[in-house]
Design a protein around this motif. Sequence first.
Motif, mmCIF file in Angstrom:
data_model
loop_
_atom_site.group_PDB
_atom_site.id
_atom_site.type_symbol
_atom_site.label_atom_id
_atom_site.label_comp_id
_atom_site.label_asym_id
_atom_site.label_seq_id
_atom_site.Cartn_x
_atom_site.Cartn_y
_atom_site.Cartn_z
ATOM 1 N N LYS A 1 44.817 35.816 52.257
ATOM 2 C CA LYS A 1 44.179 36.701 51.619
ATOM 3 C C LYS A 1 43.622 36.140 50.242
ATOM 4 O O LYS A 1 43.630 34.904 50.098
ATOM 5 C CB LYS A 1 45.461 37.879 51.072
ATOM 6 N N ASP B 1 46.029 47.021 53.299
ATOM 7 C CA ASP B 1 44.971 47.259 54.002
ATOM 8 C C ASP B 1 45.575 48.528 54.658
ATOM 9 O O ASP B 1 46.428 48.918 55.127
ATOM 10 C CB ASP B 1 44.704 46.310 55.361
ATOM 11 N N GLU C 1 40.556 48.318 59.898
ATOM 12 C CA GLU C 1 40.494 48.303 58.742
ATOM 13 C C GLU C 1 39.544 49.044 57.942
ATOM 14 O O GLU C 1 38.114 48.893 58.188
ATOM 15 C CB GLU C 1 40.435 46.774 58.335
ATOM 16 N N GLY D 1 40.607 47.622 52.071
ATOM 17 C CA GLY D 1 41.624 46.537 51.592
ATOM 18 C C GLY D 1 41.795 46.543 50.244
ATOM 19 O O GLY D 1 40.605 46.705 49.340
HETATM 20 MG MG MG Z 1 39.834 43.083 54.062
#
Ligand code: MG
Length: 461
Positions: free
Chosen positions: A359, A376, A384, A387
């Motif tokens: 990340k 997420d 997704e 985020g």
């Molecule tokens: Mg993302």
Amino acid sequence: KTTVKAIYQNSDKYLDKEVKLEGWIRNIRSSKSFGFIELNDGTFFKSIQIVFGEQLQNFREIGKLHLSTSIMVKGKLVATPQAKQPFEIQATEIEIEGISTSDYPLQKKRHTFEYLRSIAHLRPRSNTFSAVFRVRSILSYAIHKFFQERGFVYVHTPIITSSDAEGAGEMFRLTTLDLQNLPMTEDNEIDFSKDFFGKSTNLTVSGQLEAEAYALAFKDVYTFGPTFRAENSNTARHAAEFWMVEPEIAFADLEDNMKLAEDMMKYIISYVLENAKEEMEFFNSFIDQGLIARLEGIVNSDFEKITYTQAIELLKNAKKEFQYPVEWGVDLQTEHERYITEEVYKKPVFVTDYPKEIKAFYMRINEDDKTVAAMDLLVPGIGEIIGGSQREERLEILEQKILDNGMDPKDYWWYLELRKYGGTKHAGFGLGFERAVMYLTGMTNIRDVIPFPRTVKSAEF
Ligand code: MG
Ligand code: 4AD
């Protein structure tokens, strides 16, 4: 002058009265003594039926018009209780504004979305795209309404920037075409570090870092603007230019962040269901059966929350072969995300606390020193859609994270100062706006929810 929308919304007021409309011919058929036009004036998803007869002095000319001719119609609105449509206009005058020709590319038949992409300048005149782009507009409004009602300040973060907000190096670099004055390096290459702005600049990948600066002044802020990524992902969910909604909240942690994301998603879904009824019914019938019931279900139930570690366990125990093998530490692929949200929970799922290595540098390190306070949001059909994270507010740790990511703290001097002068815990997220439009309409390709899509190796318009 009136509009088709006004007539549909308040037909009683116009019934048996003279109305004047301007629009385009969606369909036309005529016989010896009378004919029908479906007129769409762009103000409403539905068209209105015009009946014209041989008493019009240009009756023969009208009968020969091609699709998409623009016309002005005067006539009386009459109720048609036995017919499919509730009313029609009996024309007393039809004036031709701009003719169209027989080779008009949007003839009355089913076209593939691929074909319609090749005529991106005309596709908003088709039913599907008329619905998609009106929903896109209503959804933008719903987003502003949600944040403004809660007192968030809308911040216009820059498009041109010199920082890499995600630290992922997926930026489009900027330069000028002023060839004579381009600075050169000793190796006779363009020196981007000394170009137009005196340093290397790029199109923004996210407004987050600047939004953080404003959250630490206004408490609750949001951005909503175009972002750019030079990712080489040729998928139905990635574009090089896409819009992102990025709220940032101060004195808030990951829990507050998830609450905000869930409230926002439910609010915008309800708003669109309520304010784009005709369009949503169209998607429900022709694009994605069961869409409306599914969206209503989402508004009325709680989102699921699991940690990354739990997600990995779920995937390992899945009776299913994945293309990308799963073990603790790998990034989740779309196939994994979709399995979790479509096959396990069948509803939106927050996955939290990802390994720090996969990340971005700004995410807050958890007590275990292995994971970060990331979230997420995964949704069925997309994967997704959001985020986000709680941000690292501890100056020394953030500095170290920047170094560990091979970045230079000097480039982030102002971002680091936010931690020095009255820093506080804060959090935020990014909603991919096109993915939200896909989720709400059932459209399955990002190229079909942005007017002129920019994806890898395609920028025709
Ligand atoms: Mg993302
Ligand atoms: O997960 P991402 O990369 O997060 C950020 O950019 C953070 N700075 C956001 C924040 O915390 N303020 O991107 C956020 C969302 C993704 O979940 C996805 O929906 C969308 O943006 N997205 C894309 N949409 C279309 N095409 C792409 N290439 C996208 N990349 C990300």
